[in-house]
Design an enzyme around this catalytic site. Structure first.
Site, PDB file in Angstrom:
ATOM      1  N   CYS A  63      12.944 -20.196 -48.893  1.00 26.49           N
ATOM      2  CA  CYS A  63      12.966 -21.657 -48.809  1.00 26.49           C
ATOM      3  C   CYS A  63      13.822 -22.267 -49.898  1.00 26.49           C
ATOM      4  CB  CYS A  63      11.543 -22.186 -48.930  1.00 26.49           C
ATOM      5  SG  CYS A  63      10.633 -21.992 -47.405  1.00 26.49           S
ATOM      6  N   ARG A 115      13.107 -13.333 -48.447  1.00 27.50           N
ATOM      7  CA  ARG A 115      13.257 -12.858 -49.832  1.00 27.50           C
ATOM      8  C   ARG A 115      12.532 -11.531 -50.056  1.00 27.50           C
ATOM      9  NH1 ARG A 115      14.755 -15.967 -53.840  1.00 27.50           N
ATOM     10  NH2 ARG A 115      13.199 -15.253 -55.304  1.00 27.50           N
ATOM     11  N   VAL A 167       6.127 -25.466 -60.962  1.00 27.83           N
ATOM     12  CA  VAL A 167       6.501 -24.099 -60.569  1.00 27.83           C
ATOM     13  C   VAL A 167       7.928 -24.046 -60.023  1.00 27.83           C
ATOM     14  CG1 VAL A 167       5.894 -22.112 -59.132  1.00 27.83           C
ATOM     15  CG2 VAL A 167       4.087 -23.525 -60.141  1.00 27.83           C
TER      16      VAL A 167
HETATM   17  N1  EPU Z   1      11.808 -17.129 -61.179  1.00 28.26           N
HETATM   18  C1  EPU Z   1      12.918 -16.884 -61.961  1.00 28.26           C
HETATM   19  N2  EPU Z   1      13.508 -15.647 -61.880  1.00 28.26           N
HETATM   20  C2  EPU Z   1      13.039 -14.673 -61.050  1.00 28.26           C
HETATM   21  C3  EPU Z   1      11.894 -14.931 -60.268  1.00 28.26           C
HETATM   22  C4  EPU Z   1      11.299 -16.179 -60.346  1.00 28.26           C
HETATM   23  O1  EPU Z   1      13.353 -17.754 -62.710  1.00 28.26           O
HETATM   24  O2  EPU Z   1      13.621 -13.578 -61.010  1.00 28.26           O
HETATM   25  C5  EPU Z   1      11.183 -18.470 -61.229  1.00 28.26           C
HETATM   26  C6  EPU Z   1      11.337 -19.196 -59.891  1.00 28.26           C
HETATM   27  O3  EPU Z   1      12.592 -19.827 -59.778  1.00 28.26           O
HETATM   28  C7  EPU Z   1      10.188 -20.175 -59.917  1.00 28.26           C
HETATM   29  C8  EPU Z   1       9.111 -19.402 -60.690  1.00 28.26           C
HETATM   30  O4  EPU Z   1       9.783 -18.346 -61.388  1.00 28.26           O
HETATM   31  O5  EPU Z   1      10.540 -21.325 -60.634  1.00 28.26           O
HETATM   32  C9  EPU Z   1       8.026 -18.812 -59.837  1.00 28.26           C
HETATM   33  O6  EPU Z   1       8.590 -18.002 -58.812  1.00 28.26           O
HETATM   34  P1  EPU Z   1       7.814 -16.738 -58.234  1.00 28.26           P
HETATM   35  O7  EPU Z   1       8.571 -15.512 -58.544  1.00 28.26           O
HETATM   36  O8  EPU Z   1       6.385 -16.826 -58.671  1.00 28.26           O
HETATM   37  O9  EPU Z   1       7.887 -17.036 -56.688  1.00 28.26           O
HETATM   38  P2  EPU Z   1       8.166 -16.001 -55.521  1.00 28.26           P
HETATM   39  O10 EPU Z   1       7.522 -14.706 -55.773  1.00 28.26           O
HETATM   40  O11 EPU Z   1       9.604 -16.025 -55.171  1.00 28.26           O
HETATM   41  C10 EPU Z   1       6.004 -16.513 -54.148  1.00 28.26           C
HETATM   42  C11 EPU Z   1       5.701 -17.042 -52.798  1.00 28.26           C
HETATM   43  C12 EPU Z   1       5.982 -18.531 -52.746  1.00 28.26           C
HETATM   44  C13 EPU Z   1       5.094 -19.196 -53.789  1.00 28.26           C
HETATM   45  C14 EPU Z   1       5.372 -18.599 -55.175  1.00 28.26           C
HETATM   46  C15 EPU Z   1       4.481 -19.167 -56.248  1.00 28.26           C
HETATM   47  C16 EPU Z   1       6.148 -15.173 -51.382  1.00 28.26           C
HETATM   48  C17 EPU Z   1       7.016 -14.543 -50.338  1.00 28.26           C
HETATM   49  N3  EPU Z   1       6.527 -16.361 -51.819  1.00 28.26           N
HETATM   50  O12 EPU Z   1       7.392 -16.737 -54.352  1.00 28.26           O
HETATM   51  O13 EPU Z   1       5.603 -18.972 -51.472  1.00 28.26           O
HETATM   52  O14 EPU Z   1       5.369 -20.577 -53.804  1.00 28.26           O
HETATM   53  O15 EPU Z   1       5.193 -17.176 -55.124  1.00 28.26           O
HETATM   54  O16 EPU Z   1       3.149 -18.900 -55.990  1.00 28.26           O
HETATM   55  O17 EPU Z   1       5.134 -14.605 -51.779  1.00 28.26           O
HETATM   56  C18 EPU Z   1       5.739 -20.244 -49.525  1.00 28.26           C
HETATM   57  O18 EPU Z   1       4.789 -19.576 -49.130  1.00 28.26           O
HETATM   58  O19 EPU Z   1       6.224 -21.225 -48.889  1.00 28.26           O
HETATM   59  C19 EPU Z   1       6.368 -19.888 -50.788  1.00 28.26           C
HETATM   60  C20 EPU Z   1       7.500 -20.442 -51.230  1.00 28.26           C
END
Ligand code: EPU
Length: 442
Positions: free
Chosen positions: A122, A98, A334
């Protein structure tokens, strides 16, 4: 494919020492930040994991030279000749991650355009990217969706803006930071995520010359500058990997010293660990985690954005909760679908019931939306070996923990996924005395 299968002979506590390096959820983003500089950047404590390899490849496709530095785990990235990459190459290279979406802001600044293929990551919920595109449009980017992905253009220099995130999303906050630092004027981001990895990214950007302030009310202000330098930075340690090994020690009745684990970014995890009955000892170089013997205690647990209990800590700890006496309650707030992995634990003898209601103290976004996002774990239960197929990164590591804790030999399929975020996990397992083998003996 036998290559992707691991036989785990369970029932033996793991014991010994492993080392964690830079955080998977910071390092790839700090590598993207190198694109913004007008001079080379040096990143230290870089783990050898798939997400790092993907970003390294993406940077190289865009003309950045990347090579190893003097110390092990050091990367030197020179962005002096950033250029357009071939769309098919980006697609072929990035499909499993991603991170590519975070290249948008830097590429729009450097080249005026960017391309984002369909994104992987994931399978733990819908994982939409709507916040990211809304943010980029606010900065002045145009976005065109075509069959092969999203094409972005910056008709003129991107401009600072006021943004309020609907949810404190980690990736969207990073998107804003990586875009605002070179945008014209001030950007004010409210409801920002403030995870330790984000603070570390702010440190990286500040070293490059960015002006960023972080208020106590989740507001980040960025004053755009015309030019950024390179940086030299040691990535903060991986608190998620550290917690995974801590949970493995607890679930198997063992003891693991995690060299590199950092107390400051794990305070909430450590409190919870202690409530369950796990012991830990912090020293200057890491944290030792162990099961002190006797029964573990059931707890109520709610995942949340930082400084709450991080969602990536949840799955590994749930395996340990199957060994705790009484009813534990887990409310995942989350990701809407991060409890599906419990089905396999039930197959192994666990008693975990999922609910659509918010079973924690705080009603969350998923309560009214039919998602099975709360769990009641009753324990202790004896786990028996099973055939397991890894569903996602953290769920996958949880299956390894469950297989290590179970009686008998489990076949764990899809272990390659674990290489995305756990450096040398096979070597680490073996060094902790885990009895694991490839079915063909290789
Ligand atoms: N969300 C939306 N729209 C968006 C972006 C996010 O609705 O445009 C929602 C997501 O669906 C979710 C929530 O907001 O329900 C939080 O998502 P977030 O954007 O915080 O997650 P991310 O940036 O995609 C990162 C980590 C994840 C970790 C989360 C939360 C990375 C590459 N991934 O994901 O890590 O769980 O923040 O802390 O930094 C992992 O390491 O296995 C992993 C999944």
């Amino acid at each position: 494919m036998t290559d992707d299968v691991l036989l785990v002979h369970g029932g033996t506590p793991i014991s010994g020492e492993i080392r964690v390096r830079g955080a998977k959820n910071l390092v790839p983003k700090a590598m993207v930040a190198a694109l913004l500089g007008s001079a080379p950047s040096r990143l230290r404590n870089v783990p050898d994991i798939r997400d790092v390899r993907v970003v390294r490849g993406l940077l190289q496709l865009h003309g950045v030279t990347v090579h190893s530095g003097e110390e092990p785990g050091e990367l030197v990235m020179d962005p002096s000749r950033v250029e357009r990459a071939n769309v098919a190459d980006i697609d072929a290279h990035a499909g499993s991650s991603r991170i590519p979406i975070l290249l948008c802001g830097p590429l729009l600044h450097r080249l005026g355009h960017a391309f984002i293929p369909g994104l992987g990551g994931c399978d733990i919920g819908g994982r939409p990217v709507d916040f990211h595109f809304d943010v980029l449009r606010k900065f002045g980017a145009t976005i065109e969706k075509r069959a092969d992905g999203q094409y972005l253009e910056a008709p003129q220099r991107l401009r600072g803006c006021k943004i309020r995130l609907p949810y404190p999303s980690v990736g969207s906050t990073e998107q804003v930071l990586l875009t605002a630092v070179l945008a014209e004027g001030v950007t004010e981001l409210s409801n920002a995520a403030v995870e330790p990895e984000i603070e570390d990214l702010i440190c990286v950007l500040q070293k490059m010359g960015a002006i960023i302030s972080l208020d106590t009310d989740r507001t980040i202000r960025v004053t755009g500058v015309d030019r950024l330098n390179g940086y030299t930075h040691r990535a903060l340690p991986d608190r998620l990997e550290a917690a995974s090994w801590a949970s493995a020690a607890l679930a198997t009745g063992g003891s693991v010293y995690v060299r590199g684990a950092d107390q400051r970014s794990m305070v909430t995890f450590l409190n919870t660990y202690r409530k369950v009955g796990g012991e830990f000892e912090v020293d200057d170089d890491g944290i030792r985690f162990w099961h002190p013997g006797g029964p573990l205690k059931a707890i109520a647990l709610e995942t949340d954005v930082h400084p709450g209990f991080q969602t990536d800590w949840q799955q590994p700890l749930v395996v340990a909760l199957t060994q705790a006496s009484g009813l534990s309650i887990v409310h995942e707030t989350v990701y809407e679908s991060r409890l599906g992995f419990t089905e396999a634990l039930n197959k192994m003898g666990g008693h975990i019931q999922l609910y659509r209601e918010c079973l924690g103290g705080t009603p969350c976004r998923f309560g009214q939306r039919n998602f099975l996002h709360s769990a009641v774990v009753s324990g202790p239960t004896k786990l028996e070996a099973a055939d397991l197929v890894i569903p996602d990164l953290r769920g996958g590591f949880s299956y390894l923990i469950a297989a290590l804790a179970a009686q008998g030999t489990s076949r764990v399929h899809g272990i390659d996924l674990i290489n995305r975020g756990y450096e040398n996990f096979m070597d680490k397992l073996e060094s902790l005395g885990a009895r694991v083998e490839r079915p063909n003996g290789s």
